[in-house]
Design a protein around this motif. Structure first.
Motif, PDB file in Angstrom:
ATOM      1  N   GLY A 170       0.826  -1.200   0.000  1.00 48.61           N
ATOM      2  CA  GLY A 170       0.000   0.000   0.000  1.00 48.61           C
ATOM      3  C   GLY A 170       0.854   1.240   0.000  1.00 48.61           C
ATOM      4  O   GLY A 170       1.111   1.841   1.053  1.00 48.61           O
ATOM      5  N   SER A 171       1.320   1.637  -1.173  1.00 48.02           N
ATOM      6  CA  SER A 171       2.292   2.727  -1.271  1.00 48.02           C
ATOM      7  C   SER A 171       1.722   4.071  -0.829  1.00 48.02           C
ATOM      8  O   SER A 171       2.472   5.023  -0.614  1.00 48.02           O
ATOM      9  CB  SER A 171       2.810   2.843  -2.710  1.00 48.02           C
ATOM     10  OG  SER A 171       1.729   3.081  -3.605  1.00 48.02           O
ATOM     11  N   TYR A 172       0.389   4.175  -0.674  1.00 47.00           N
ATOM     12  CA  TYR A 172      -0.212   5.451  -0.299  1.00 47.00           C
ATOM     13  C   TYR A 172      -0.264   5.660   1.209  1.00 47.00           C
ATOM     14  O   TYR A 172      -0.819   6.650   1.684  1.00 47.00           O
ATOM     15  CB  TYR A 172      -1.623   5.568  -0.885  1.00 47.00           C
ATOM     16  CG  TYR A 172      -1.630   5.641  -2.389  1.00 47.00           C
ATOM     17  CD1 TYR A 172      -1.237   6.811  -3.040  1.00 47.00           C
ATOM     18  CD2 TYR A 172      -1.999   4.549  -3.159  1.00 47.00           C
ATOM     19  CE1 TYR A 172      -1.218   6.896  -4.422  1.00 47.00           C
ATOM     20  CE2 TYR A 172      -1.981   4.617  -4.547  1.00 47.00           C
ATOM     21  CZ  TYR A 172      -1.591   5.786  -5.171  1.00 47.00           C
ATOM     22  OH  TYR A 172      -1.559   5.862  -6.533  1.00 47.00           O
ATOM     23  N   LEU A 173       0.296   4.739   1.978  1.00 47.57           N
ATOM     24  CA  LEU A 173       0.269   4.874   3.433  1.00 47.57           C
ATOM     25  C   LEU A 173       0.937   6.169   3.897  1.00 47.57           C
ATOM     26  O   LEU A 173       0.554   6.749   4.913  1.00 47.57           O
ATOM     27  CB  LEU A 173       0.952   3.678   4.094  1.00 47.57           C
ATOM     28  CG  LEU A 173       0.151   2.373   4.141  1.00 47.57           C
ATOM     29  CD1 LEU A 173       1.027   1.228   4.640  1.00 47.57           C
ATOM     30  CD2 LEU A 173      -1.081   2.519   5.017  1.00 47.57           C
ATOM     31  N   CYS A 197      -1.190  -5.543  17.665  1.00 42.85           N
ATOM     32  CA  CYS A 197      -0.399  -6.463  16.832  1.00 42.85           C
ATOM     33  C   CYS A 197      -1.280  -7.129  15.772  1.00 42.85           C
ATOM     34  O   CYS A 197      -0.830  -7.392  14.652  1.00 42.85           O
ATOM     35  CB  CYS A 197       0.306  -7.509  17.692  1.00 42.85           C
ATOM     36  SG  CYS A 197      -0.800  -8.568  18.637  1.00 42.85           S
ATOM     37  N   ASP A 198      -2.556  -7.392  16.106  1.00 42.09           N
ATOM     38  CA  ASP A 198      -3.469  -7.985  15.128  1.00 42.09           C
ATOM     39  C   ASP A 198      -3.860  -6.979  14.052  1.00 42.09           C
ATOM     40  O   ASP A 198      -4.017  -7.341  12.881  1.00 42.09           O
ATOM     41  CB  ASP A 198      -4.732  -8.505  15.824  1.00 42.09           C
ATOM     42  CG  ASP A 198      -4.479  -9.785  16.596  1.00 42.09           C
ATOM     43  OD1 ASP A 198      -3.651 -10.590  16.128  1.00 42.09           O
ATOM     44  OD2 ASP A 198      -5.088  -9.987  17.653  1.00 42.09           O
ATOM     45  N   ILE A 199      -4.014  -5.730  14.458  1.00 42.14           N
ATOM     46  CA  ILE A 199      -4.294  -4.681  13.470  1.00 42.14           C
ATOM     47  C   ILE A 199      -3.124  -4.562  12.501  1.00 42.14           C
ATOM     48  O   ILE A 199      -3.308  -4.425  11.289  1.00 42.14           O
ATOM     49  CB  ILE A 199      -4.553  -3.334  14.173  1.00 42.14           C
ATOM     50  CG1 ILE A 199      -5.854  -3.413  14.987  1.00 42.14           C
ATOM     51  CG2 ILE A 199      -4.626  -2.197  13.166  1.00 42.14           C
ATOM     52  CD1 ILE A 199      -6.139  -2.164  15.813  1.00 42.14           C
ATOM     53  N   ALA A 200      -1.911  -4.627  13.040  1.00 42.34           N
ATOM     54  CA  ALA A 200      -0.719  -4.550  12.190  1.00 42.34           C
ATOM     55  C   ALA A 200      -0.684  -5.711  11.197  1.00 42.34           C
ATOM     56  O   ALA A 200      -0.394  -5.523  10.010  1.00 42.34           O
ATOM     57  CB  ALA A 200       0.535  -4.544  13.045  1.00 42.34           C
ATOM     58  N   LYS A 201      -0.992  -6.921  11.665  1.00 43.24           N
ATOM     59  CA  LYS A 201      -0.994  -8.090  10.771  1.00 43.24           C
ATOM     60  C   LYS A 201      -2.064  -7.955   9.697  1.00 43.24           C
ATOM     61  O   LYS A 201      -1.835  -8.279   8.532  1.00 43.24           O
ATOM     62  CB  LYS A 201      -1.198  -9.354  11.585  1.00 43.24           C
ATOM     63  CG  LYS A 201      -0.024  -9.722  12.475  1.00 43.24           C
ATOM     64  CD  LYS A 201      -0.338 -10.927  13.356  1.00 43.24           C
ATOM     65  CE  LYS A 201       0.818 -11.249  14.288  1.00 43.24           C
ATOM     66  NZ  LYS A 201       0.482 -12.362  15.214  1.00 43.24           N
ATOM     67  N   LEU A 202      -3.247  -7.514  10.091  1.00 46.94           N
ATOM     68  CA  LEU A 202      -4.334  -7.325   9.130  1.00 46.94           C
ATOM     69  C   LEU A 202      -3.956  -6.303   8.074  1.00 46.94           C
ATOM     70  O   LEU A 202      -4.165  -6.520   6.873  1.00 46.94           O
ATOM     71  CB  LEU A 202      -5.604  -6.871   9.870  1.00 46.94           C
ATOM     72  CG  LEU A 202      -6.790  -6.449   8.999  1.00 46.94           C
ATOM     73  CD1 LEU A 202      -7.298  -7.626   8.181  1.00 46.94           C
ATOM     74  CD2 LEU A 202      -7.906  -5.866   9.859  1.00 46.94           C
ATOM     75  N   CYS A 203      -3.361  -5.203   8.517  1.00 45.43           N
ATOM     76  CA  CYS A 203      -3.049  -4.123   7.597  1.00 45.43           C
ATOM     77  C   CYS A 203      -1.759  -4.370   6.808  1.00 45.43           C
ATOM     78  O   CYS A 203      -1.523  -3.710   5.802  1.00 45.43           O
ATOM     79  CB  CYS A 203      -2.966  -2.800   8.358  1.00 45.43           C
ATOM     80  SG  CYS A 203      -4.542  -2.356   9.125  1.00 45.43           S
ATOM     81  N   THR A 204      -0.942  -5.297   7.263  1.00 48.57           N
ATOM     82  CA  THR A 204       0.227  -5.686   6.469  1.00 48.57           C
ATOM     83  C   THR A 204      -0.220  -6.479   5.257  1.00 48.57           C
ATOM     84  O   THR A 204       0.278  -6.280   4.144  1.00 48.57           O
ATOM     85  CB  THR A 204       1.212  -6.512   7.316  1.00 48.57           C
ATOM     86  OG1 THR A 204       1.700  -5.706   8.392  1.00 48.57           O
ATOM     87  CG2 THR A 204       2.392  -6.993   6.469  1.00 48.57           C
ATOM     88  N   SER A 205      -1.174  -7.383   5.448  1.00 53.64           N
ATOM     89  CA  SER A 205      -1.680  -8.183   4.332  1.00 53.64           C
ATOM     90  C   SER A 205      -2.681  -7.403   3.490  1.00 53.64           C
ATOM     91  O   SER A 205      -2.777  -7.600   2.284  1.00 53.64           O
ATOM     92  CB  SER A 205      -2.338  -9.459   4.853  1.00 53.64           C
ATOM     93  OG  SER A 205      -3.418  -9.151   5.721  1.00 53.64           O
ATOM     94  N   THR A 206      -3.430  -6.483   4.134  1.00 50.91           N
ATOM     95  CA  THR A 206      -4.450  -5.712   3.421  1.00 50.91           C
ATOM     96  C   THR A 206      -4.383  -4.251   3.865  1.00 50.91           C
ATOM     97  O   THR A 206      -5.253  -3.764   4.600  1.00 50.91           O
ATOM     98  CB  THR A 206      -5.869  -6.274   3.711  1.00 50.91           C
ATOM     99  OG1 THR A 206      -5.840  -7.689   3.672  1.00 50.91           O
ATOM    100  CG2 THR A 206      -6.886  -5.763   2.692  1.00 50.91           C
ATOM    101  N   PRO A 207      -3.341  -3.510   3.450  1.00 48.65           N
ATOM    102  CA  PRO A 207      -3.177  -2.126   3.913  1.00 48.65           C
ATOM    103  C   PRO A 207      -4.323  -1.214   3.504  1.00 48.65           C
ATOM    104  O   PRO A 207      -4.545  -0.170   4.112  1.00 48.65           O
ATOM    105  CB  PRO A 207      -1.852  -1.693   3.272  1.00 48.65           C
ATOM    106  CG  PRO A 207      -1.615  -2.648   2.156  1.00 48.65           C
ATOM    107  CD  PRO A 207      -2.232  -3.936   2.582  1.00 48.65           C
ATOM    108  N   ARG A 208      -5.074  -1.631   2.496  1.00 49.74           N
ATOM    109  CA  ARG A 208      -6.211  -0.820   2.052  1.00 49.74           C
ATOM    110  C   ARG A 208      -7.229  -0.629   3.178  1.00 49.74           C
ATOM    111  O   ARG A 208      -8.006   0.331   3.164  1.00 49.74           O
ATOM    112  CB  ARG A 208      -6.865  -1.503   0.845  1.00 49.74           C
ATOM    113  CG  ARG A 208      -7.963  -0.719   0.177  1.00 49.74           C
ATOM    114  CD  ARG A 208      -8.522  -1.513  -0.980  1.00 49.74           C
ATOM    115  NE  ARG A 208      -9.795  -0.989  -1.446  1.00 49.74           N
ATOM    116  CZ  ARG A 208     -10.624  -1.644  -2.245  1.00 49.74           C
ATOM    117  NH1 ARG A 208     -10.288  -2.855  -2.667  1.00 49.74           N
ATOM    118  NH2 ARG A 208     -11.766  -1.108  -2.627  1.00 49.74           N
ATOM    119  N   VAL A 209      -7.229  -1.537   4.158  1.00 45.65           N
ATOM    120  CA  VAL A 209      -8.144  -1.411   5.291  1.00 45.65           C
ATOM    121  C   VAL A 209      -7.924  -0.080   6.000  1.00 45.65           C
ATOM    122  O   VAL A 209      -8.872   0.557   6.471  1.00 45.65           O
ATOM    123  CB  VAL A 209      -7.954  -2.583   6.274  1.00 45.65           C
ATOM    124  CG1 VAL A 209      -8.703  -2.334   7.577  1.00 45.65           C
ATOM    125  CG2 VAL A 209      -8.421  -3.886   5.642  1.00 45.65           C
TER     126      VAL A 209
END
Length: 387
Positions: A170-173, A197-209
């Motif tokens: 997600g290059s727009y972060l 830590c779970d938010i980080a894992k979720l957003c690492t795989s799906t940063p669009r979230v």
């Protein structure tokens, strides 16, 4: 010219770590030794500067020069190159950066680049990490807000390396508005009892979230709960990833396809998806290929797969099929029991699988390692062909 050399030296960020013989330093030295061009000289050739000093190809320079037509002097780009040299970037790295983002050469050194380097290193990033950040998306380095955004993101992702993995997807972060989407979305996910830590894992795989409208995140949570997965449970994050940005209609269509393809009942497809929400994101083609392999070659039953749906997520050519060949070969040659479970062989880490199923039998099957490697490349060795 002496002033230019002194200016470049001062811009090396007071760093002594960059080797004076690095490619970029040699390039800058060569540029400094070139015939002087007066800052007011309108004949300054941007395109030639990009080739001779920045290392671009003629074609790259021609394209990049259209964004730098206003540049009348090498003083500003020389100062930018000095900053990049201070980060330890090579000539090849610099050429890649400038070809990707020519406007980096006219970024404010005193107002933006130098403060950004100082701010990022103050956050704990090494110069090599700052360089990796610049290489990833050079236009972000021109943003004055990059330091404040990294200050916000680093505690969430836990480390620079974790954040960089998310940034790769997600290059727009670093260019998005934190206040309008990112912060509200994270606040809502925390309210849903997701750990940081779970938010980080979720957003690492799906940063669009993080970047989407908060209403979409709320819809994802409602969808996950609709599957019977409560907030705060161990599967909640996985279900959010599974349903992310899928409409109710798309999910219904995928459930029907899963039922048809794997011959599952309503109850079985529900069990499978609750155990492995990633199934909702698999393409129809990949699901069909795995179904044919499991039923036609391995001889698995629908209920067996429904209780172990994680095997559907593994690579067919890189894992499922090669390991099946190894297990079958060992059974056919009486080296392991015929009732040895295929699933147990599939879920092992690669190193453990090789040790247990290949190295352990190297005397009885000396060619097994070679045959397994061949199978992993998509070929079927003669010894793995059974009547």
């Amino acid at each position: 010219m002496l002033r230019l050399r002194s200016y470049i030296a001062a811009r090396l960020l007071s760093s002594t770590s960059a080797a004076p013989t690095s490619p970029l330093h040699r390039l800058l030295s060569a540029a400094a030794a070139a015939p002087a061009v007066s800052p007011k000289n309108p004949s300054f050739a941007v395109e030639q500067y990009l080739v001779d000093t920045c290392g671009l190809t003629q074609l790259q320079a021609l394209k990049a020069s259209t964004k730098l037509s206003h540049l009348k002097s090498p003083s500003k780009p020389d100062a930018v190159l000095a900053i990049l040299a201070g980060l330890g970037l090579s000539t090849t790295d610099v050429a890649s950066l400038i070809a990707k983002d020519p406007l980096l050469l006219v970024a404010g050194v005193d107002t933006t680049l130098t403060p950004n380097v100082a701010g990022l290193t103050a956050l704990g990033l090494s110069r090599s990490e700052v360089a990796r950040l610049v290489m990833h998306h050079p236009s972000n380095f021109r943003l004055r807000s990059i330091v404040s955004k990294m200050h916000y993101y680093l505690p969430i992702f836990g480390s620079f390396h974790s954040f960089l993995r998310a940034l790769n997807r997600g290059s727009y972060l670093l260019s998005c508005d934190l206040e309008r989407a990112v912060k509200p979305n994270i606040a809502f996910l925390l309210e849903c009892r997701l750990a940081v830590c779970d938010i980080a894992k979720l957003c690492t795989s799906t940063p669009r979230v993080l970047l989407t409208n908060p209403e979409h995140v709320q819809a994802m949570v409602a969808c996950a709960e609709g599957f019977g997965v409560p907030r705060g449970s161990g599967m909640f994050r996985h279900m959010l990833h599974g349903v992310a940005f899928l409409s109710q209609e798309q999910i219904a269509v995928k459930l029907e396809y899963l039922k048809k393809t794997f011959r599952w009942s309503d109850a079985e497809v529900r069990v499978a998806v609750l155990s492995s929400p990633e199934l909702l994101r698999k393409s129809k083609e990949s699901l069909q290929l795995r179904s044919e392999f499991f039923f036609s070659e391995v001889g698995l039953e629908p209920a067996y797969i429904a209780r172990r749906p994680v095997i559907i997520n593994y690579s067919l050519e890189g894992r499922l099929r090669p390991r099946y060949y190894v297990v079958k070969y060992l059974k056919e040659n009486g080296l392991i029991d015929r009732d040895r479970d295929y699933y147990n062989a599939v879920v092992l880490a690669e190193k453990v699988f090789v040790e247990k199923y290949i190295c352990h039998h190297k005397e009885a099957a000396p060619h097994l390692a070679e045959d397994y490697a061949t199978a992993c490349r998509g070929e079927v060795p003669t010894r793995f062909r059974f009547a």
